[in-house]
Design an enzyme around this catalytic site. Structure first.
Site, PDB file in Angstrom:
ATOM      1  N   HIS A 159      -6.228   6.443   4.298  1.00  0.00           N
ATOM      2  CA  HIS A 159      -5.389   5.346   3.647  1.00  0.00           C
ATOM      3  C   HIS A 159      -4.828   4.543   4.568  1.00  0.00           C
ATOM      4  CE1 HIS A 159      -2.181   7.800   4.266  1.00  0.00           C
ATOM      5  NE2 HIS A 159      -2.832   8.754   3.813  1.00  0.00           N
ATOM      6  N   HIS A 191       0.682   5.055   2.971  1.00  0.00           N
ATOM      7  CA  HIS A 191       1.902   5.841   3.457  1.00  0.00           C
ATOM      8  C   HIS A 191       1.692   6.326   4.861  1.00  0.00           C
ATOM      9  CE1 HIS A 191      -0.368   9.054   1.726  1.00  0.00           C
ATOM     10  NE2 HIS A 191       0.280   9.828   2.444  1.00  0.00           N
ATOM     11  N   GLU A 233      -1.160   7.615  10.035  1.00  0.00           N
ATOM     12  CA  GLU A 233      -1.743   8.753  10.207  1.00  0.00           C
ATOM     13  C   GLU A 233      -3.052   8.816  10.843  1.00  0.00           C
ATOM     14  OE1 GLU A 233      -2.291  10.706   6.260  1.00  0.00           O
ATOM     15  OE2 GLU A 233      -0.069  10.198   5.819  1.00  0.00           O
TER      16      GLU A 233
END
Length: 212
Positions: free
Chosen positions: A42, A53, A71
């Site tokens: 994502h 996020h 991430e």
């Protein structure tokens, strides 16, 4: 960390599951690998994309020196530390765009398209599997054209939290400091591996903040 269908894995594959892991999604990655494939990704915090996020919902931004990453970027930097290129990223269209901005020539496989942060138009599991197989073959064939995302040496790693209480908790970790008039906690790391472990510790500590 436990969402794979174990009985359907290729029989020669090895599975790492559960926590706590020092390097989260890239635990045990080292220089014995020729390439890395990131699936189910994502976009980073604060960006468009379903479920966008960065590790926890308390994080607004990660910075490696002056580069904002999520991430995907942090994990790609760990792979790059070992000279391993990320050759394929699968996830939503916003994660694909983020990957293309970070990693020249990376192959992407968008299996869903974000409408809002909580709504997507998605391919069926069968069509998703077909696309991922097709793109995996393409990525392997392009392996020598995709360079690792090389991390800076001795990076300054910074986390911007959503509130000051989270920053206070994170700054309990030795070697950190809160930047003045901000919710940003800074850590001078000896390498990207130490920065990553610092991220794990700081985000876990910040979760102790009770007011969001």
């Amino acid at each position: 960390m436990n969402n794979l269908l174990v009985d359907e894995l290729y029989e020669e594959a090895e599975l790492i599951t559960g926590g706590v892991k020092r390097y989260s999604m890239v635990e045990s990655l080292d220089d014995s690998y020729q390439g890395a494939i990131f699936l189910g990704y994502h976009a980073r915090a604060g960006q468009p994309g379903v479920m966008s996020h960065s590790m926890t919902f308390g994080v607004r931004n990660f910075y490696v020196n002056d580069t904002a990453v999520g991430e995907l970027g942090l994990n790609a930097y760990v792979a790059g530390y070992y000279d391993v290129p990320v050759i394929l990223v699968g996830g939503d269209d916003c994660a694909s765009h983020e990957a293309e901005q970070l990693i020249p020539n990376v192959v992407t496989a968008p299996v869903k398209y974000s409408i809002t942060r909580q709504a997507v138009k998605s391919l069926t599991p069968k069509k998703s599997g077909e696309l991922l197989r097709e793109k995996t073959i393409e990525a392997i064939n392009l392996l020598n054209r995709i360079d690792p995302l090389t991390p800076p040496k001795q990076p300054t790693f910074r986390i911007e939290f959503n509130n000051y209480g989270q920053a206070e908790w994170a700054a309990i970790m030795p070697g950190t400091e809160i930047e003045p008039n901000s919710c940003i906690v800074k850590f001078e790391a000896k390498d990207i591996l130490e920065a990553y472990r610092a991220m794990v510790v700081m985000t876990e500590l910040a979760m102790n903040s009770t007011f969001n």
